[in-house]
Every structure is written in C-alpha cells, then in structure tokens.
Motif scaffolding. Sequence first.
Motif, PDB file in Angstrom:
ATOM      1  N   ILE A  50     105.853 -43.344  25.044  1.00  0.00           N
ATOM      2  CA  ILE A  50     104.923 -44.482  25.208  1.00  0.00           C
ATOM      3  C   ILE A  50     103.944 -44.530  24.040  1.00  0.00           C
ATOM      4  O   ILE A  50     103.738 -45.587  23.422  1.00  0.00           O
ATOM      5  CB  ILE A  50     104.158 -44.399  26.551  1.00  0.00           C
ATOM      6  N   THR A  54     103.921 -47.573  21.348  1.00  0.00           N
ATOM      7  CA  THR A  54     102.935 -48.612  21.693  1.00  0.00           C
ATOM      8  C   THR A  54     101.494 -48.288  21.301  1.00  0.00           C
ATOM      9  O   THR A  54     100.670 -49.200  21.206  1.00  0.00           O
ATOM     10  CB  THR A  54     102.919 -48.843  23.230  1.00  0.00           C
ATOM     11  N   ALA A 129      98.451 -66.867  29.731  1.00  0.00           N
ATOM     12  CA  ALA A 129      98.783 -65.439  29.681  1.00  0.00           C
ATOM     13  C   ALA A 129      97.855 -64.694  28.720  1.00  0.00           C
ATOM     14  O   ALA A 129      96.645 -64.862  28.785  1.00  0.00           O
ATOM     15  CB  ALA A 129     100.256 -65.251  29.353  1.00  0.00           C
ATOM     16  N   CYS A 130      98.442 -63.938  27.811  1.00  0.00           N
ATOM     17  CA  CYS A 130      97.616 -63.081  26.940  1.00  0.00           C
ATOM     18  C   CYS A 130      96.806 -63.882  25.927  1.00  0.00           C
ATOM     19  O   CYS A 130      95.905 -63.343  25.298  1.00  0.00           O
ATOM     20  CB  CYS A 130      98.498 -62.066  26.238  1.00  0.00           C
ATOM     21  N   TYR A 160      97.435 -56.641  36.342  1.00  0.00           N
ATOM     22  CA  TYR A 160      98.884 -56.593  36.122  1.00  0.00           C
ATOM     23  C   TYR A 160      99.561 -55.503  36.944  1.00  0.00           C
ATOM     24  O   TYR A 160     100.773 -55.581  37.196  1.00  0.00           O
ATOM     25  CB  TYR A 160      99.198 -56.413  34.622  1.00  0.00           C
ATOM     26  N   LYS A 170     110.565 -50.306  30.817  1.00  0.00           N
ATOM     27  CA  LYS A 170     110.410 -51.034  29.560  1.00  0.00           C
ATOM     28  C   LYS A 170     109.171 -51.929  29.558  1.00  0.00           C
ATOM     29  O   LYS A 170     108.671 -52.281  28.491  1.00  0.00           O
ATOM     30  CB  LYS A 170     111.638 -51.903  29.285  1.00  0.00           C
ATOM     31  N   LEU A 174     103.330 -50.790  29.829  1.00  0.00           N
ATOM     32  CA  LEU A 174     102.553 -51.468  28.790  1.00  0.00           C
ATOM     33  C   LEU A 174     101.212 -52.032  29.256  1.00  0.00           C
ATOM     34  O   LEU A 174     100.340 -52.321  28.445  1.00  0.00           O
ATOM     35  CB  LEU A 174     103.362 -52.647  28.217  1.00  0.00           C
ATOM     36  N   PHE A 175     101.059 -52.215  30.579  1.00  0.00           N
ATOM     37  CA  PHE A 175      99.931 -53.025  31.051  1.00  0.00           C
ATOM     38  C   PHE A 175      98.833 -52.232  31.757  1.00  0.00           C
ATOM     39  O   PHE A 175      99.078 -51.154  32.298  1.00  0.00           O
ATOM     40  CB  PHE A 175     100.451 -54.127  31.981  1.00  0.00           C
ATOM     41  N   MET A 239     110.553 -59.045  31.101  1.00  0.00           N
ATOM     42  CA  MET A 239     110.244 -59.300  29.689  1.00  0.00           C
ATOM     43  C   MET A 239     111.394 -58.881  28.785  1.00  0.00           C
ATOM     44  O   MET A 239     111.985 -57.830  28.979  1.00  0.00           O
ATOM     45  CB  MET A 239     109.005 -58.465  29.341  1.00  0.00           C
ATOM     46  N   ARG A 242     112.062 -57.027  22.872  1.00  0.00           N
ATOM     47  CA  ARG A 242     112.405 -57.222  21.453  1.00  0.00           C
ATOM     48  C   ARG A 242     112.016 -58.623  20.964  1.00  0.00           C
ATOM     49  O   ARG A 242     111.448 -58.789  19.891  1.00  0.00           O
ATOM     50  CB  ARG A 242     113.906 -57.009  21.254  1.00  0.00           C
ATOM     51  N   HIS A 276      94.751 -59.546  20.202  1.00  0.00           N
ATOM     52  CA  HIS A 276      95.180 -59.206  21.571  1.00  0.00           C
ATOM     53  C   HIS A 276      95.820 -57.821  21.506  1.00  0.00           C
ATOM     54  O   HIS A 276      96.660 -57.547  20.638  1.00  0.00           O
ATOM     55  CB  HIS A 276      96.167 -60.257  22.069  1.00  0.00           C
ATOM     56  N   ARG A 281     101.913 -51.112  17.235  1.00  0.00           N
ATOM     57  CA  ARG A 281     102.945 -51.360  16.227  1.00  0.00           C
ATOM     58  C   ARG A 281     103.025 -52.844  15.849  1.00  0.00           C
ATOM     59  O   ARG A 281     103.332 -53.180  14.706  1.00  0.00           O
ATOM     60  CB  ARG A 281     104.318 -50.857  16.715  1.00  0.00           C
ATOM     61  N   ASN A 306      97.634 -52.993  27.666  1.00  0.00           N
ATOM     62  CA  ASN A 306      97.579 -54.448  27.502  1.00  0.00           C
ATOM     63  C   ASN A 306      96.949 -55.061  28.756  1.00  0.00           C
ATOM     64  O   ASN A 306      97.571 -55.078  29.812  1.00  0.00           O
ATOM     65  CB  ASN A 306      99.009 -54.966  27.283  1.00  0.00           C
TER      66      ASN A 306
HETATM   67  N1  ACO Z   1     110.104 -44.591  28.207  1.00  0.00           N
HETATM   68  C1  ACO Z   1     111.176 -44.029  27.620  1.00  0.00           C
HETATM   69  N2  ACO Z   1     112.171 -44.745  27.063  1.00  0.00           N
HETATM   70  C2  ACO Z   1     112.045 -46.090  27.075  1.00  0.00           C
HETATM   71  C3  ACO Z   1     110.941 -46.735  27.664  1.00  0.00           C
HETATM   72  C4  ACO Z   1     109.946 -45.932  28.247  1.00  0.00           C
HETATM   73  N3  ACO Z   1     108.848 -46.446  28.820  1.00  0.00           N
HETATM   74  N4  ACO Z   1     111.114 -48.064  27.526  1.00  0.00           N
HETATM   75  C5  ACO Z   1     112.276 -48.254  26.881  1.00  0.00           C
HETATM   76  N5  ACO Z   1     112.838 -47.051  26.613  1.00  0.00           N
HETATM   77  C6  ACO Z   1     114.115 -46.788  25.951  1.00  0.00           C
HETATM   78  C7  ACO Z   1     115.105 -47.909  26.179  1.00  0.00           C
HETATM   79  O1  ACO Z   1     115.764 -47.735  27.408  1.00  0.00           O
HETATM   80  C8  ACO Z   1     116.011 -47.743  24.993  1.00  0.00           C
HETATM   81  O2  ACO Z   1     116.905 -46.701  25.250  1.00  0.00           O
HETATM   82  P1  ACO Z   1     118.466 -46.913  24.939  1.00  0.00           P
HETATM   83  O3  ACO Z   1     118.525 -47.117  23.460  1.00  0.00           O
HETATM   84  O4  ACO Z   1     119.060 -45.635  25.403  1.00  0.00           O
HETATM   85  O5  ACO Z   1     118.872 -48.114  25.714  1.00  0.00           O
HETATM   86  C9  ACO Z   1     115.076 -47.260  23.887  1.00  0.00           C
HETATM   87  O6  ACO Z   1     113.909 -46.750  24.546  1.00  0.00           O
HETATM   88  C10 ACO Z   1     114.667 -48.365  22.955  1.00  0.00           C
HETATM   89  O7  ACO Z   1     114.268 -49.501  23.751  1.00  0.00           O
HETATM   90  P2  ACO Z   1     113.763 -50.826  23.102  1.00  0.00           P
HETATM   91  O8  ACO Z   1     113.416 -51.817  24.178  1.00  0.00           O
HETATM   92  O9  ACO Z   1     114.731 -51.259  22.047  1.00  0.00           O
HETATM   93  O10 ACO Z   1     112.423 -50.275  22.411  1.00  0.00           O
HETATM   94  P3  ACO Z   1     111.534 -50.949  21.333  1.00  0.00           P
HETATM   95  O11 ACO Z   1     111.435 -50.061  20.165  1.00  0.00           O
HETATM   96  O12 ACO Z   1     111.866 -52.395  21.123  1.00  0.00           O
HETATM   97  O13 ACO Z   1     110.089 -50.923  22.068  1.00  0.00           O
HETATM   98  C11 ACO Z   1     108.590 -52.277  23.370  1.00  0.00           C
HETATM   99  C12 ACO Z   1     109.920 -51.557  23.319  1.00  0.00           C
HETATM  100  C13 ACO Z   1     107.477 -51.263  23.170  1.00  0.00           C
HETATM  101  C14 ACO Z   1     108.439 -52.930  24.728  1.00  0.00           C
HETATM  102  C15 ACO Z   1     108.548 -53.342  22.229  1.00  0.00           C
HETATM  103  O14 ACO Z   1     109.723 -54.115  22.246  1.00  0.00           O
HETATM  104  C16 ACO Z   1     107.350 -54.253  22.349  1.00  0.00           C
HETATM  105  O15 ACO Z   1     106.226 -53.849  22.152  1.00  0.00           O
HETATM  106  N6  ACO Z   1     107.569 -55.554  22.658  1.00  0.00           N
HETATM  107  C17 ACO Z   1     106.473 -56.487  22.887  1.00  0.00           C
HETATM  108  C18 ACO Z   1     105.993 -56.336  24.296  1.00  0.00           C
HETATM  109  C19 ACO Z   1     104.669 -57.067  24.551  1.00  0.00           C
HETATM  110  O16 ACO Z   1     103.767 -57.007  23.738  1.00  0.00           O
HETATM  111  N7  ACO Z   1     104.559 -57.718  25.702  1.00  0.00           N
HETATM  112  C20 ACO Z   1     103.344 -58.333  26.137  1.00  0.00           C
HETATM  113  C21 ACO Z   1     103.154 -59.687  25.551  1.00  0.00           C
HETATM  114  S1  ACO Z   1     101.644 -60.407  25.975  1.00  0.00           S
HETATM  115  C22 ACO Z   1     101.731 -61.222  27.508  1.00  0.00           C
HETATM  116  O17 ACO Z   1     101.713 -62.430  27.562  1.00  0.00           O
HETATM  117  C23 ACO Z   1     101.760 -60.472  28.737  1.00  0.00           C
END
Ligand code: ACO
Length: 349
Positions: A50, A54, A129-130, A160, A170, A174-175, A239, A242, A276, A281, A306
């Motif tokens: 995490i 993040t 939202a955000c 949240y 996944k 985050l929240f 969500m 990616r 926000h 990252r 978040n």
């Molecule tokens: N713990 C351990 N492993 C995890 C976790 C977790 N919490 N979450 C995902 N993984 C694993 C996945 O299963 C995947 O494993 P696999 O390759 O064996 O399938 C691996 O980690 C990579 O997963 P990805 O989803 O590709 O990870 P990524 O590097 O893209 O990071 C993240 C994920 C942090 C969610 C990123 O995509 C991100 O920050 N996205 C934006 C999210 C965001 O900001 N949302 C809020 C928007 S604001 C609003 O309006 C609410």
Amino acid sequence: MVFPEESWYLSRVELKQHAAHISGIGAYVPERRLHNEELAQIMDTSDDWIYSHTGIRYRHVAAEEEAASDLAVKAAHGALDAAHLAPDAVDLVLVATSTPDYIGLPSTACVVQDKLRITGAGAMDLVAACTGFIYGLETARTFIAAGAARHVLVIGSEVYSRIVNWEDRKSSVLFGDGAGAVVVSAVDTARSAPAAGHIFPALLGSRGSGAETLCRLHGGTRHPYVPGVTPESATLLQMDGRSVYTFAVAALVEVIQTLLERNRLSFQDIAWVVPHQANTRIITAAARRGGWDAERFYMNIEEYANTSAASIPIALDEMNRKKLLSPGDLLLFVGFGSGLTYGGNLLRW
Ligand code: ACO
C-alpha cells in the motif's frame, strides 16, 4: 405565516461584481486511525504494497454513529469560528459529498443547516466526487461575485468506509473518512479583519463518457436494486484503477498548465499547489510531466488516505495550522474524480 421571512434565503443579486475570499477554515477527522498493518489482517495486502503504490499509511474511520453530516458539522464549526461568523450570517450551505447521509434525498446540506441552526439560508449538495470541493468553491465564488450571497459555507465531507467493498483490496485500501470546511465571504462585507485574499475564476471540467470508470453501478435508477438478485458488492464502489490513474495524471497537468496560462503566471509564481490527495504516485508523476518541483505540491495522504471531496480543505486546514500560508501567497487547488470530473481553483491568500 408558515415560513417567517427570516427563514428564507433572499437573493441579493444586484449584478455587482464582488470579490470573494476564504475567511475561515476548519476540518475534522474521526478518532479511529487505521494502519495498513490492520488491513493486512483482514485482507491479502501489506503495509509495504500500500505504501509503495500509494503513499498511504493510515486512514481515519468514522464511528458507527457518525454520518457525513456529523463530520461536516464539526468541520463547519471550526470554519465559522475562524471567520468570527455567527451561523445565521450564512446565506448558502454547500456540501460536496458522494457519501451523503441519505441516498439521493434529502440533501446532507439540509441536515447540516439544521444541526448548525442556520436560519435564512439555502442548502444543497454538490456531487462531483473528489473534485467536489473545487466545484463548491467556484459555486460560492460565483454566488458572491453576482451579489447573490455574502457568506457561503462550503464543506467537503465523506464517509467512504461505508461505501467501499472491503473485499476488494484494489480500491478499499485507498480511502479514508473526514471533512473540511471553508467560509467564503464577499471581501467588502467580510467580518474578518483585515479582509484579504481573492479567489480567481476556476477551471471546471467533465468527461461523462468515463462515468462507469469509478462508480456504484447498482442501486440507482439505471440499474435498480432488486432484492435477492442484486449482489451487495454491485451497490458498492468499484473502480478501474489503471484508467483512473492515467486520466488523473493527464487532468492534473492540463488543469495546472491552463490555469497558469489563463492568468499569465509561471509555476514559480505559485507558493503551493494543493492537489486532491488520491495517490502520491499520481501527484509526483504529474509534477514530473509538467517539469514542476514536486516539493511545491502539498501532500498529507500518508495520514488520511483519499478523503475525496474533503481532501483539499483538510490539507488547507493543516497548512494553515502549520503556518505554511502567508498573506499574498498564490495557491492552486487541483483535483479529479468520478464523473469523470476535474478542475482547479486559483487564489491569493
Ligand atoms: N495489496 C496487495 N496487492 C494489490 C493490492 C493491495 N491492496 N491492490 C492490487 N494489488 C495487486 C493486484 O492484484 C495486481 O496483482 P496481479 O498482477 O497479480 O494481478 C498488482 O497488485 C498490480 O495491480 P494494479 O491494479 O495493476 O496496480 P497499480 O500499480 O495500477 O496500482 C492503484 C493500483 C494504486 C489503485 C493505481 O492504479 C491508482 O492509484 N489508481 C488511481 C486510483 C484513484 O486515485 N482513485 C480515486 C479517484 S478520486 C474519486 O473520485 C474517488
């Protein structure tokens, strides 16, 4: 008379241009502080994953009896006190939230208006939202600029922890929960002395083609909840991380560049960017792409995760308490979120 005159919001539109500024800030986060290690005990995740993906280490989680309005009221008290303003002087209550007390109706803003015993004000929720706080600040500015209000209470409040799917590692990690509030006042009538600061016109964006990138798919009128058929998980937040990541980095860069260009400013003129707080990252990638100093982007995501519409005012309150803000500083708020929405505000402190 059923509704006495003082219980009405009377529009003061005189087609005058009034400058608006922030006259008070407040924030509240629930006491319960949840470490990544505790999440690792209930799902297949780790502090290391995490934090490295993040920048999040803790999030605060609302107590069972706390709803969005309870957090909002506590943050609002802080903002009203800081502005030396009696609740009754507020003309409009805006609550930016996507985790309201009730689904759809009534608005959380009305619950907040009642709890703060504000009479003679309009009250409404704002769903972006955000990006909700950014939209709320611009709504407040335009009401004031038009002469339609003198004091607007803008609150971002979110719980949240009640809408994430705790079986989805996944998104759930985050929240966090929390609320932040500001009083936006007309500069010429503000009670804070000396009246200072200025909010410039904002940039607001929307891209509804990405509606289902980040949403609660079932439970609304598009896909109604059908007892016994709709799985509970389909009513919770889902969500495509990616896609949100890619959108977020592009949105942050575009909003900052456009606000700077429109106002004939360079990045060097900005004291602080308050983004926000979704993911360290995302913020550092945007700074890198724009060629900007990441140190100038305020970040507190490690402590709060978040908090959606609350993240910018919580950060602003923290910066204010740490005395990081000086009169005359130019601040740039920038955000993105479900909708998809994005936008930014520019203000002189
Ligand atoms: N713990 C351990 N492993 C995890 C976790 C977790 N919490 N979450 C995902 N993984 C694993 C996945 O299963 C995947 O494993 P696999 O390759 O064996 O399938 C691996 O980690 C990579 O997963 P990805 O989803 O590709 O990870 P990524 O590097 O893209 O990071 C993240 C994920 C942090 C969610 C990123 O995509 C991100 O920050 N996205 C934006 C999210 C965001 O900001 N949302 C809020 C928007 S604001 C609003 O309006 C609410």
